[in-house]
Design a protein around this motif. Sequence first.
Motif, PDB file in Angstrom:
ATOM      1  N   SER A  69       0.837  -1.042  -0.036  1.00  0.00           N
ATOM      2  CA  SER A  69       0.070  -0.014   0.053  1.00  0.00           C
ATOM      3  C   SER A  69       0.805   1.371   0.028  1.00  0.00           C
ATOM      4  O   SER A  69       0.612   2.199  -0.799  1.00  0.00           O
ATOM      5  N   ARG A  70       1.759   1.221   0.898  1.00  0.00           N
ATOM      6  CA  ARG A  70       2.753   2.396   1.112  1.00  0.00           C
ATOM      7  C   ARG A  70       3.480   2.823  -0.268  1.00  0.00           C
ATOM      8  O   ARG A  70       3.466   3.902  -0.817  1.00  0.00           O
ATOM      9  N   GLN A  71       3.882   1.540  -0.901  1.00  0.00           N
ATOM     10  CA  GLN A  71       4.700   1.808  -2.137  1.00  0.00           C
ATOM     11  C   GLN A  71       3.829   2.159  -3.429  1.00  0.00           C
ATOM     12  O   GLN A  71       4.254   3.111  -4.104  1.00  0.00           O
ATOM     13  N   ALA A  72       2.596   1.828  -3.417  1.00  0.00           N
ATOM     14  CA  ALA A  72       1.485   2.023  -4.339  1.00  0.00           C
ATOM     15  C   ALA A  72       1.207   3.371  -4.294  1.00  0.00           C
ATOM     16  O   ALA A  72       1.096   4.215  -5.231  1.00  0.00           O
ATOM     17  N   LYS A  73       1.105   4.156  -3.115  1.00  0.00           N
ATOM     18  CA  LYS A  73       0.537   5.390  -2.789  1.00  0.00           C
ATOM     19  C   LYS A  73       1.647   6.281  -3.254  1.00  0.00           C
ATOM     20  O   LYS A  73       1.566   7.291  -3.808  1.00  0.00           O
ATOM     21  N   ASP A  74       2.936   5.926  -3.206  1.00  0.00           N
ATOM     22  CA  ASP A  74       4.196   6.730  -3.641  1.00  0.00           C
ATOM     23  C   ASP A  74       4.397   6.587  -5.031  1.00  0.00           C
ATOM     24  O   ASP A  74       4.869   7.518  -5.709  1.00  0.00           O
ATOM     25  N   CYS A  83      -8.040  -0.590   0.827  1.00  0.00           N
ATOM     26  CA  CYS A  83      -8.717  -1.089   2.061  1.00  0.00           C
ATOM     27  C   CYS A  83      -7.576  -2.255   2.514  1.00  0.00           C
ATOM     28  O   CYS A  83      -7.316  -3.330   1.792  1.00  0.00           O
ATOM     29  N   LEU A  84      -7.255  -1.986   3.627  1.00  0.00           N
ATOM     30  CA  LEU A  84      -6.377  -2.940   4.311  1.00  0.00           C
ATOM     31  C   LEU A  84      -6.834  -3.729   5.201  1.00  0.00           C
ATOM     32  O   LEU A  84      -7.559  -3.387   6.100  1.00  0.00           O
ATOM     33  N   ASP A  91      -2.645  -2.834  14.864  1.00  0.00           N
ATOM     34  CA  ASP A  91      -1.836  -2.479  13.615  1.00  0.00           C
ATOM     35  C   ASP A  91      -2.337  -1.169  12.970  1.00  0.00           C
ATOM     36  O   ASP A  91      -2.011  -0.827  11.793  1.00  0.00           O
ATOM     37  N   ARG A  92      -3.148  -0.746  13.291  1.00  0.00           N
ATOM     38  CA  ARG A  92      -4.004   0.519  12.937  1.00  0.00           C
ATOM     39  C   ARG A  92      -3.094   1.519  12.706  1.00  0.00           C
ATOM     40  O   ARG A  92      -3.013   2.332  11.525  1.00  0.00           O
ATOM     41  N   TRP A  93      -2.011   1.670  13.583  1.00  0.00           N
ATOM     42  CA  TRP A  93      -0.776   2.929  13.285  1.00  0.00           C
ATOM     43  C   TRP A  93      -0.131   2.498  11.982  1.00  0.00           C
ATOM     44  O   TRP A  93       0.068   3.380  11.272  1.00  0.00           O
ATOM     45  N   LEU A  94      -0.008   1.071  11.849  1.00  0.00           N
ATOM     46  CA  LEU A  94       0.923   0.831  10.721  1.00  0.00           C
ATOM     47  C   LEU A  94      -0.092   1.090   9.478  1.00  0.00           C
ATOM     48  O   LEU A  94       0.419   1.338   8.263  1.00  0.00           O
ATOM     49  N   ASP A  96      -2.215   3.322   9.198  1.00  0.00           N
ATOM     50  CA  ASP A  96      -2.074   4.779   8.708  1.00  0.00           C
ATOM     51  C   ASP A  96      -0.650   5.191   8.081  1.00  0.00           C
ATOM     52  O   ASP A  96      -0.557   5.952   6.893  1.00  0.00           O
ATOM     53  N   TRP A  97       0.221   4.547   8.521  1.00  0.00           N
ATOM     54  CA  TRP A  97       1.623   4.478   8.192  1.00  0.00           C
ATOM     55  C   TRP A  97       1.726   4.255   6.538  1.00  0.00           C
ATOM     56  O   TRP A  97       2.311   4.816   5.472  1.00  0.00           O
TER      57      TRP A  97
END
Length: 132
Positions: A69-74, A83-84, A91-94, A96-97
């Motif tokens: 997800s993080r990579q795709a958003k970048d 949706c994760l 793990d909600r903070w992850l 968010d990250w």
Amino acid sequence: MKVLVYSDDAATRQAVRQAIGRRPAMDVPFVEVVECATEPKVHQWLGSGEIDVAVLDGETQPAGGMGISRQAKDEVYDCPPICLIIARRDDRWLADWSRADAVVSQPLEPMVLADTVADLMRRRSSTRLNAK
């Protein structure tokens, strides 16, 4: 609309597919589910511009949905909403990250997942860029 479902667990992919059904809400289009079990295939689909919503399993090995997800958003132009699926509330903070647009917890509640995907489909319909 095409919904990508990523998990290395066939049972999780099936549970997501069944929760979404053919149409998660009456005011959204019918869904074509695309299943992936490997990271390279997920990146291929996300980069294709054909995916409208992605549902990623955060517990998938070796590449979890959070990192993807993080990579795709970048990196993905006009990245679809993501949706994760997380295993633990902590793990909600992850999530968010990872910049996921929505989060659902295991065990999956079909109505919650269907509502979440329908919301992301509505968002995608209103924000999708026409240029590919």
